[in-house]
Design an enzyme around this catalytic site. Structure first.
Site, PDB file in Angstrom:
ATOM      1  N   GLU A 113      54.551  83.018  60.142  1.00  0.00           N
ATOM      2  CA  GLU A 113      53.248  83.856  59.916  1.00  0.00           C
ATOM      3  C   GLU A 113      53.454  85.436  59.920  1.00  0.00           C
ATOM      4  O   GLU A 113      54.671  85.820  60.241  1.00  0.00           O
ATOM      5  CB  GLU A 113      52.363  83.673  61.065  1.00  0.00           C
ATOM      6  CG  GLU A 113      51.830  82.077  61.383  1.00  0.00           C
ATOM      7  CD  GLU A 113      50.930  81.582  60.182  1.00  0.00           C
ATOM      8  OE1 GLU A 113      50.976  82.166  59.381  1.00  0.00           O
ATOM      9  OE2 GLU A 113      50.421  80.327  60.574  1.00  0.00           O
ATOM     10  N   ASP A 153      58.750  72.218  57.912  1.00  0.00           N
ATOM     11  CA  ASP A 153      57.955  72.474  59.157  1.00  0.00           C
ATOM     12  C   ASP A 153      57.209  71.380  59.589  1.00  0.00           C
ATOM     13  O   ASP A 153      57.015  70.357  58.827  1.00  0.00           O
ATOM     14  CB  ASP A 153      57.014  73.749  59.105  1.00  0.00           C
ATOM     15  CG  ASP A 153      56.258  73.867  57.788  1.00  0.00           C
ATOM     16  OD1 ASP A 153      55.993  72.746  57.156  1.00  0.00           O
ATOM     17  OD2 ASP A 153      56.043  74.916  57.425  1.00  0.00           O
ATOM     18  N   HIS A 177      52.253  83.498  54.462  1.00  0.00           N
ATOM     19  CA  HIS A 177      53.111  82.998  55.194  1.00  0.00           C
ATOM     20  C   HIS A 177      54.090  82.240  54.334  1.00  0.00           C
ATOM     21  O   HIS A 177      53.822  81.710  53.374  1.00  0.00           O
ATOM     22  CB  HIS A 177      52.713  82.087  56.430  1.00  0.00           C
ATOM     23  CG  HIS A 177      51.991  80.856  56.091  1.00  0.00           C
ATOM     24  ND1 HIS A 177      50.969  80.356  57.004  1.00  0.00           N
ATOM     25  CD2 HIS A 177      51.865  80.002  55.031  1.00  0.00           C
ATOM     26  CE1 HIS A 177      50.668  79.293  56.389  1.00  0.00           C
ATOM     27  NE2 HIS A 177      51.240  79.035  55.484  1.00  0.00           N
ATOM     28  N   ASN A 192      47.749  84.239  53.718  1.00  0.00           N
ATOM     29  CA  ASN A 192      47.971  85.306  54.519  1.00  0.00           C
ATOM     30  C   ASN A 192      49.576  85.818  54.235  1.00  0.00           C
ATOM     31  O   ASN A 192      50.127  86.624  54.914  1.00  0.00           O
ATOM     32  CB  ASN A 192      47.915  84.941  56.189  1.00  0.00           C
ATOM     33  CG  ASN A 192      48.781  84.055  56.704  1.00  0.00           C
ATOM     34  OD1 ASN A 192      49.668  83.346  55.872  1.00  0.00           O
ATOM     35  ND2 ASN A 192      48.713  83.622  57.854  1.00  0.00           N
TER      36      ASN A 192
HETATM   37  C1  F6R Z   1      53.999  73.544  54.416  1.00  0.00           C
HETATM   38  C2  F6R Z   1      54.306  75.144  54.506  1.00  0.00           C
HETATM   39  C3  F6R Z   1      53.068  75.958  54.162  1.00  0.00           C
HETATM   40  C4  F6R Z   1      52.478  75.644  52.925  1.00  0.00           C
HETATM   41  C5  F6R Z   1      51.356  76.940  52.459  1.00  0.00           C
HETATM   42  C6  F6R Z   1      50.643  76.595  51.373  1.00  0.00           C
HETATM   43  O1  F6R Z   1      54.970  72.810  55.016  1.00  0.00           O
HETATM   44  O2  F6R Z   1      55.288  75.230  54.589  1.00  0.00           O
HETATM   45  O3  F6R Z   1      53.772  77.264  54.035  1.00  0.00           O
HETATM   46  O4  F6R Z   1      53.325  75.663  52.098  1.00  0.00           O
HETATM   47  O5  F6R Z   1      50.480  76.942  53.903  1.00  0.00           O
HETATM   48  O6  F6R Z   1      49.827  75.410  51.531  1.00  0.00           O
HETATM   49  P1  F6R Z   1      49.021  74.654  50.471  1.00  0.00           P
HETATM   50  O7  F6R Z   1      50.125  74.198  49.577  1.00  0.00           O
HETATM   51  O8  F6R Z   1      48.246  73.451  51.039  1.00  0.00           O
HETATM   52  O9  F6R Z   1      48.009  75.692  49.979  1.00  0.00           O
END
Ligand code: F6R
Length: 245
Positions: free
Chosen positions: A145, A70, A140, A138
């Site tokens: 989301e 993303d 995701h 959450n």
């Molecule tokens: C980022 C992504 C997000 C993260 C998730 C966890 O490319 O796809 O889904 O993997 O928000 O983020 P961290 O590793 O910072 O806790």
């Protein structure tokens, strides 16, 4: 079928050699195998180690092609805070991959034609064979989301308030972005192998929902349970709410 497999490590650092071994196994495959990276703090130590493997040529990645999940809408590769920027900072050899076309960035303009071209480029390499994933507090996956339909492809999305909250420190004193271009849940499910990592107590409720709650868009990560080759690496804090089965 036992998917996802769940492994509880003694410490998050133990994931690094396991993730490197995943990349090594992929690099040994024929053709131009495609790895999908995830950004975020979960993978910082892995990227540091991967950079080292690549710089010292212990890992022959000459045929590997990379992509990622993303990008914030409008964030080009050089823009601080963006995902491509983060990946190249965390793993500098990826700058060279980007320059020689071996790193396929998510189109940050979010335009349908750019998204179609990106999907076609992924398909030309046979699709993502190995997809690394983190999980949001959450639930995701990428920036899908809660409430995102399971059949979604790449799309532009509004970021949830928890996601923006977690990104706030990175963008301070500015506000975090509100929109991103994200790989969809169907896109993620289409990868041949999924490896999700979750570390720390803040992830424990999402991990519980992913593995032991209903398979439902309310927890996008629960989709992993519909994949035949999905693997979850947890530290004890992230696994704390799981009931033993
Ligand atoms: C980022 C992504 C997000 C993260 C998730 C966890 O490319 O796809 O889904 O993997 O928000 O983020 P961290 O590793 O910072 O806790």
């Amino acid at each position: 079928m036992n998917s996802p497999s769940v492994r509880i490590l003694n410490h998050a650092a133990e994931a690094v050699p396991l993730l490197l071994a995943e990349v090594e196994a992929l690099a040994a495959r024929p053709g131009t195998p495609l790895v999908g990276f995830a950004t975020g703090g979960t993978f910082t130590a892995f990227f540091r180690a991967l950079a080292d493997e690549l710089a010292t040529k212990r890992l022959d990645a000459s045929r590997l092609v990379a992509t990622h999940l993303d990008e914030y809408l409008g964030f080009g590769p050089e823009r601080f805070g963006g995902m491509v920027h983060e990946l190249c900072e965390g793993c500098p050899p990826l700058r060279d991959w980007l320059a020689r076309g071996a790193f396929l960035p998510v189109p940050n303009d979010g335009q349908p034609a750019s998204i179609r071209a990106h999907e076609a480029a992924l398909a030309r390499h046979g699709g993502v064979q190995l997809q690394f994933l983190g999980i949001g507090r959450n639930g995701h996956l990428a920036f899908n989301e809660p409430g995102t339909p399971f059949d979604s492809g790449f799309h532009v999305t509004q970021l949830a308030e928890t996601t923006r909250h977690d990104a706030r420190a990175r963008f301070a004193p500015d506000e975090p972005p509100t929109q991103a271009v994200t790989s969809g849940l169907a896109t993620i499910l289409g990868a041949r192998r999924l490896v999700l990592c979750a570390f720390g107590a803040a992830k424990a409720p999402a991990v519980k929902a992913m593995l032991q709650g209903p398979i439902d868009p309310a927890c996008p990560a629960s989709l992993l349970r519909r994949h035949g080759d999905a693997h979850v690496l947890l530290d004890p804090a992230a696994a704390a709410e799981l009931t033993r089965r």
